[in-house]
Design a protein around this motif. Structure first.
Motif, mmCIF file in Angstrom:
data_model
loop_
_atom_site.group_PDB
_atom_site.id
_atom_site.type_symbol
_atom_site.label_atom_id
_atom_site.label_comp_id
_atom_site.label_asym_id
_atom_site.label_seq_id
_atom_site.Cartn_x
_atom_site.Cartn_y
_atom_site.Cartn_z
ATOM 1 N N LEU A 41 42.923 36.411 38.389
ATOM 2 C CA LEU A 41 42.475 37.708 38.140
ATOM 3 C C LEU A 41 41.138 37.719 37.363
ATOM 4 N N GLU A 42 40.876 36.924 36.221
ATOM 5 C CA GLU A 42 40.049 36.582 35.190
ATOM 6 C C GLU A 42 39.740 35.283 34.727
ATOM 7 N N VAL A 43 38.810 35.016 34.374
ATOM 8 C CA VAL A 43 38.445 33.638 33.868
ATOM 9 C C VAL A 43 37.398 34.153 32.342
ATOM 10 N N ASN A 44 38.199 33.850 31.382
ATOM 11 C CA ASN A 44 37.528 34.110 30.096
ATOM 12 C C ASN A 44 37.236 35.578 29.859
ATOM 13 N N GLY A 45 37.968 36.479 30.360
ATOM 14 C CA GLY A 45 37.966 37.988 30.546
ATOM 15 C C GLY A 45 37.118 38.393 31.500
ATOM 16 N N GLU A 46 36.574 37.648 32.310
ATOM 17 C CA GLU A 46 35.663 38.156 33.368
ATOM 18 C C GLU A 46 36.234 38.148 34.776
ATOM 19 N N SER A 47 36.253 39.305 35.313
ATOM 20 C CA SER A 47 37.018 39.704 36.695
ATOM 21 C C SER A 47 36.380 38.530 37.615
ATOM 22 N N VAL A 48 37.513 38.014 38.653
ATOM 23 C CA VAL A 48 36.715 37.033 39.508
ATOM 24 C C VAL A 48 36.868 37.606 40.839
ATOM 25 N N GLU A 49 37.266 39.174 40.967
ATOM 26 C CA GLU A 49 37.636 39.619 42.313
ATOM 27 C C GLU A 49 36.238 39.671 43.302
ATOM 28 N N SER A 50 35.190 39.659 42.726
ATOM 29 C CA SER A 50 33.892 39.914 43.525
ATOM 30 C C SER A 50 33.084 38.378 43.622
ATOM 31 N N LEU A 51 33.830 37.366 43.047
ATOM 32 C CA LEU A 51 33.086 36.193 42.869
ATOM 33 C C LEU A 51 33.323 35.133 44.182
ATOM 34 N N LYS A 52 32.453 34.337 44.386
ATOM 35 C CA LYS A 52 32.720 33.388 45.270
ATOM 36 C C LYS A 52 33.320 32.352 44.799
#
Length: 501
Positions: free
Chosen positions: A320-331
């Motif tokens: 869901l997250e890497v270091n508190g940043e959402s990865v939902e919209s990331l490639k």
């Protein structure tokens, strides 16, 4: 605004006194005269009043504001309030400072965490804000912002509870709902003593706010009973004690799941803390399509005894997250970059597929309630001195200068590999600096590309950009050593992307 507010308050105070008491100066009374004290010292007792703004949006709407941290200014600043949008209609103004999100004080919380709280709140959110000029005055006078923010709250007002009830074979769910006479959509709770509902944190006399994602204010008693019959062996409800409900209603505030204390929830997202060994973190990250047709970043093949396994990572969990940043919209490559650029340690937030489905059905973010496995595993993840000695220190020192910056378009590429950032540009607030070398644009390496090619790529990549950058000195070191950004092992198999980490 703050000065106008103070002047308005002073005029109102003097006017009220004039209506209730005629003042004739008496030199024997001097400055002890109460009316003189009130009028002369009105500014010294000035107290700013925060505003509560309740924002509610529809499925396709956005809240219509930006939250920023700006150089030379304190606090989390409301900017770019869309004219006629949800935020403006709710009372937000440009320059306001954000103090609370859903009754949680955030002025001293990192900006990324505040943005995270807002994003996971769903379609409705309560923001406590203070006018920008008032905020600056409070800060300059050394007043306690937290006390100011909490002053509007009643200490006797308790938070709601989100309770998951599992049917007992003998006593069932152990709960009934009775409509309040003459009040449509309001229900009080009655319980079976020692039953499933009571064990799940529900209390006798509680008010029902929400059931399985549906707000009960829109339901008749008949419709509520039908929902209960169809719920099967489980229900999830939002409840609050009657006195606290009364106080929320008096202040015209919604009672939201994002404000709740969870009880007996069957699934929770987990925060994991991984510390890298010489061989890496010891897991694969795959981009996989699930039966629903959606694609997720999935954790696979934890190596036996690896840092990932010791941190509690489980095969098949969704990232869901890497270091508190959402990865939902990331490639896929962007997620891999974020993990690699964390250096020797990384924080990951994960959830099981069943857990994601549970929260999706309730219409809630799976990030609302997280278990912090990182604290439990901290001692196990300490890197032994021998491992630190064997790790490539020079490479880690270089990679720590690599930065991923997310921003909207607006900056201009002035020469190949470099980014010029104006003093007020969005690039600067995203972490870019004059002279930085751009190595990747949205995960695509541009080190060997010409200025024209990079410009075309930027124009084609949409409104938002993710740039992998470093300073000129670090870039020279990277070219002299084995560059970690180029050491990404991934292949494609039937639309799947796999990266070893």
């Amino acid at each position: 605004m703050g000065k106008n507010h103070a002047m308005t308050s002073s005029r109102g105070l003097v006017g009220d006194v004039g209506l209730t008491e005629k003042f004739t100066f008496n030199p024997k009374e001097g400055i002890d005269n109460p009316v003189m004290v009130i009028t002369d010292d009105a500014d010294s007792v000035w107290t700013p009043i925060p505003r509560m703004c309740v924002l509610k949006r529809e499925d396709e709407e956005i809240y219509g504001f930006h939250l920023r941290v700006e150089r030379g200014h304190q606090g989390h600043i409301i900017r770019n309030v869309v004219s006629g949008g949800v935020a403006e209609r709710s009372g937000l103004r440009d320059g306001d400072r954000l103090l609370e999100v859903n009754n949680c004080y955030i002025d001293d919380v990192p900006h990324t965490e505040v943005a995270r709280k807002i994003k996971m709140s769903g379609h409705q959110i309560c923001l406590l804000v203070l006018d920008g000029e008032d905020y600056e005055q409070v800060a300059s006078r050394g007043l306690d912002l937290k006390s100011l923010a909490r002053a509007h709250m009643d200490e006797n007002c308790k938070p709601p509870r989100l309770c998951h009830i599992t049917r007992d074979p003998d006593s069932g769910l152990g709960i009934n709902f009775t409509p309040l006479e003459g009040q449509r959509g309001r229900f009080t709770v009655s319980l079976v003593a020692g039953g499933a509902a009571e064990k799940a944190g529900v209390c006798k006399g509680d008010r029902l706010v929400w059931i399985n994602g549906a707000v009960v204010s829109n339901l008749t008693h008949s419709a509520l009973n039908k929902m209960m019959k169809k719920c099967g062996d489980h229900i999830t409800i939002l409840v609050i004690d009657s006195e606290s409900e009364k106080r929320y209603m008096q202040r015209r505030l919604p009672i939201l799941p994002s404000m709740a204390i969870p009880h007996k929830l069957p699934h929770r997202a987990r925060k994991l803390h991984l510390i890298s060994a010489a061989e890496g973190f010891g897991f694969l990250l795959r981009l996989e399509k699930v039966p629903s047709g959606r694609t997720y970043h999935i954790l696979r093949e934890m190596t036996g005894g690896s840092r990932a396994e010791r941190a509690g990572m489980r095969d098949g969990e969704l990232l869901l997250e890497v270091n508190g940043e959402s990865v939902e919209s990331l490639k896929h490559e962007e997620v891999v970059d974020r993990v690699r650029l964390s250096g020797q340690e990384v924080y990951l937030t994960t959830i099981t597929p069943q857990g994601l489905e549970f929260y999706t059905q309730l219409g809630l973010s799976p990030l609302l309630f997280c278990e912090d496995d990182a604290a439990d595993k901290e001692k196990e993840n300490i890197v032994p001195a021998s491992a630190e000695e064997n790790s490539p220190a020079k490479e880690m020192d270089v990679s720590s200068n690599l930065r991923l910056c997310s921003l909207q378009k607006g900056t201009l590429i002035s020469q190949v590999g470099f980014k010029e950032v104006a003093s007020e540009d969005s690039g600067q607030s995203a972490g870019l600096a004059v002279g930085d070398i751009v190595m990747k644009v949205n995960g695509q390496n541009v080190e060997e590309k010409s200025q024209e090619d990079v410009t075309v790529l930027v124009e084609e990549e949409g409104q938002f950009l993710s740039l992998l950058v470093t300073d000129e000195t670090s870039y020279k070191k990277l070219t002299e050593t084995e560059t970690p950004t180029k050491d990404v092992t991934h292949t494609e198999e039937e639309e799947n992307e796999i990266s070893a980490l």
